[in-house]
Motif scaffolding. Sequence first.
Motif, mmCIF file in Angstrom:
data_model
loop_
_atom_site.group_PDB
_atom_site.id
_atom_site.type_symbol
_atom_site.label_atom_id
_atom_site.label_comp_id
_atom_site.label_asym_id
_atom_site.label_seq_id
_atom_site.Cartn_x
_atom_site.Cartn_y
_atom_site.Cartn_z
ATOM 1 N N GLY A 116 0.810 -1.208 0.000
ATOM 2 C CA GLY A 116 0.000 0.000 0.000
ATOM 3 C C GLY A 116 0.842 1.257 0.000
ATOM 4 O O GLY A 116 1.986 1.281 -0.474
ATOM 5 N N ILE A 117 0.272 2.332 0.542
ATOM 6 C CA ILE A 117 0.931 3.635 0.598
ATOM 7 C C ILE A 117 1.090 4.046 2.053
ATOM 8 O O ILE A 117 0.110 4.109 2.800
ATOM 9 C CB ILE A 117 0.108 4.699 -0.151
ATOM 10 N N LEU A 118 2.330 4.308 2.434
ATOM 11 C CA LEU A 118 2.600 4.901 3.740
ATOM 12 C C LEU A 118 2.704 6.408 3.547
ATOM 13 O O LEU A 118 3.446 6.882 2.681
ATOM 14 C CB LEU A 118 3.897 4.359 4.328
ATOM 15 N N GLN A 119 1.988 7.151 4.339
ATOM 16 C CA GLN A 119 1.888 8.591 4.149
ATOM 17 C C GLN A 119 2.456 9.319 5.366
ATOM 18 O O GLN A 119 2.020 9.105 6.504
ATOM 19 C CB GLN A 119 0.427 8.973 3.931
ATOM 20 N N ALA A 120 3.452 10.176 5.102
ATOM 21 C CA ALA A 120 4.079 10.942 6.184
ATOM 22 C C ALA A 120 3.143 12.032 6.678
ATOM 23 O O ALA A 120 2.209 12.436 5.976
ATOM 24 C CB ALA A 120 5.375 11.562 5.683
ATOM 25 N N PRO A 121 3.380 12.542 7.891
ATOM 26 C CA PRO A 121 2.595 13.686 8.358
ATOM 27 C C PRO A 121 2.738 14.858 7.404
ATOM 28 O O PRO A 121 3.796 15.051 6.799
ATOM 29 C CB PRO A 121 3.213 14.002 9.723
ATOM 30 N N PRO A 122 1.687 15.649 7.263
ATOM 31 C CA PRO A 122 1.778 16.825 6.396
ATOM 32 C C PRO A 122 2.689 17.870 7.007
ATOM 33 O O PRO A 122 3.342 17.643 8.035
ATOM 34 C CB PRO A 122 0.328 17.303 6.305
ATOM 35 N N SER A 167 9.573 6.013 -3.836
ATOM 36 C CA SER A 167 9.657 7.105 -2.874
ATOM 37 C C SER A 167 9.098 8.349 -3.557
ATOM 38 O O SER A 167 9.584 8.772 -4.604
ATOM 39 C CB SER A 167 11.100 7.338 -2.427
ATOM 40 N N LEU A 168 8.086 8.943 -2.943
ATOM 41 C CA LEU A 168 7.350 10.046 -3.561
ATOM 42 C C LEU A 168 7.436 11.308 -2.700
ATOM 43 O O LEU A 168 7.198 11.258 -1.488
ATOM 44 C CB LEU A 168 5.880 9.636 -3.740
ATOM 45 N N ASP A 169 7.766 12.417 -3.324
ATOM 46 C CA ASP A 169 7.655 13.752 -2.705
ATOM 47 C C ASP A 169 8.261 13.824 -1.303
ATOM 48 O O ASP A 169 7.610 14.263 -0.343
ATOM 49 C CB ASP A 169 6.183 14.182 -2.653
ATOM 50 N N SER A 170 9.502 13.398 -1.181
ATOM 51 C CA SER A 170 10.182 13.530 0.103
ATOM 52 C C SER A 170 10.370 14.997 0.452
ATOM 53 O O SER A 170 10.516 15.855 -0.419
ATOM 54 C CB SER A 170 11.537 12.832 0.053
ATOM 55 N N GLY A 189 4.802 -0.877 -3.294
ATOM 56 C CA GLY A 189 4.135 0.219 -2.595
ATOM 57 C C GLY A 189 4.897 1.523 -2.640
ATOM 58 O O GLY A 189 5.950 1.656 -3.275
ATOM 59 N N ILE A 190 4.357 2.520 -1.923
ATOM 60 C CA ILE A 190 4.858 3.887 -2.010
ATOM 61 C C ILE A 190 5.135 4.446 -0.613
ATOM 62 O O ILE A 190 4.292 4.352 0.284
ATOM 63 C CB ILE A 190 3.839 4.795 -2.726
ATOM 64 N N PHE A 191 6.312 5.054 -0.461
ATOM 65 C CA PHE A 191 6.619 5.882 0.703
ATOM 66 C C PHE A 191 6.333 7.330 0.296
ATOM 67 O O PHE A 191 7.109 7.926 -0.451
ATOM 68 C CB PHE A 191 8.086 5.734 1.113
ATOM 69 N N ASP A 192 5.231 7.877 0.749
ATOM 70 C CA ASP A 192 4.793 9.219 0.340
ATOM 71 C C ASP A 192 5.177 10.223 1.420
ATOM 72 O O ASP A 192 4.561 10.285 2.488
ATOM 73 C CB ASP A 192 3.284 9.229 0.113
ATOM 74 N N GLY A 193 6.191 11.039 1.128
ATOM 75 C CA GLY A 193 6.684 11.994 2.116
ATOM 76 C C GLY A 193 5.861 13.255 2.244
ATOM 77 O O GLY A 193 6.106 14.055 3.161
ATOM 78 N N GLN A 194 4.884 13.466 1.358
ATOM 79 C CA GLN A 194 4.031 14.656 1.376
ATOM 80 C C GLN A 194 4.851 15.945 1.525
ATOM 81 O O GLN A 194 4.561 16.805 2.360
ATOM 82 C CB GLN A 194 2.983 14.567 2.490
#
Length: 399
Positions: A91-97, A165-168, A123-128
């Motif tokens: 899935g997608i792990l989403q960092a705090p905004p 890895s997305l938008d670190s 899956g995706i590590f989404d750094g927001q």
Amino acid sequence: MGLKLSNFVIAALLLLVSSNIANAQIVLFDVTENGTILPQSDITDALLKAWNNACASTIPSKVVVPKGIFKLSGATLEGPCNAPIEFDLQGILQAPPEDGNFTGGDTWVAFEYVDLLTISGGGIFDGQGKPTWGKDCANDEYCGDLPINIRFNYVTNSIIQEITSLDSKQFHINVLGCQNVTFQHVKIIAAENSPHTDGIHIGRSTDIKVLDSNIQTGDDCISLGDGSKQITIAKVTCGPGHGISIGSLGKYLNEEAVKGVDVKSCTLKNTQNGVRIKTWPDSQEGKASDLHFEDIIMENVGNPVMIDQEYCPWNQCVSQLPSRVQISGVRFKNIRGTSSTALAVKLVCSGGLPCQDVEMTDIDLKYSGDEGQITSECKNVKPTVSGIQNPPACVTTAS
């Protein structure tokens, strides 16, 4: 007869052991606790619990994050573990905004002191990171307090594959003190204007491979710090970004040597730089040797081939004093394509320690601009040239 029977028994025992290994069950640890934790939930505590239990297992284990979006405030997943362990991110792990509370300071997710680790699952590590880019510090300064998406600290004999890895908010992946680790089929994605979002930064690590991966970011696609040894970068597509870089080196005291870097069969598209080696002027002592760049395709790339020993961003150095990093054993071979800058080959070495043993073979670049002709520049270096040289081989000057 006794010898034949002994061999038969040994063969049978080996077959039995092999069969048991093949049929051995991998213990699964589902961070959603078999669906009781729903998507959009914060799984920080559940992930740490699942990891600790898996790490304690004496047989191979797998931590599973199933499909769905899950919040994660931060996690340091530590070893050593008792058996091989896999992190299966589906899935997608989403960092705090931007205004979220991070638990790890400049770290979001870290894997530390783990041997025989596998990370996979697609899956995706989404750094927001989008809301933070350029806000918490000026674009011309280093944002050292923003979280790195994924850290690998002292990880050995491991493979990381099929993840994104997305938008670190800062570096995407940071590798420190690792040995025999392979990254393959990894995607790194951030906007071209995202500051300090290096794709993969490697330091003080040995036998690291980055293979068959795609990196789009706002800083170096791959950067190598001091102590990087036996590094292989192959079949990587880079762009946008700042290119593939060794350095910058020489800023800090007691930096370890960089030795044995192979960059081959890579493609760079619309990047600010191509393949480069950069050291600070007025630097600390250091060495970088056996650095090879081969079979590289450039598509509208600025500064496709570069050694820059006068690297001084933000005017944080005394640029008049020479670098004390010795560069030697450099090979640029079969580099072709288009340059977005008229100056396509720039070899600017130290006036105190000129570059040694630099070879240029089959460099074939064309200028994609409308005005001017493609050129090259050399300073404090006498490269050996052979094969095609377009632009023509540079004339050496001394400082």
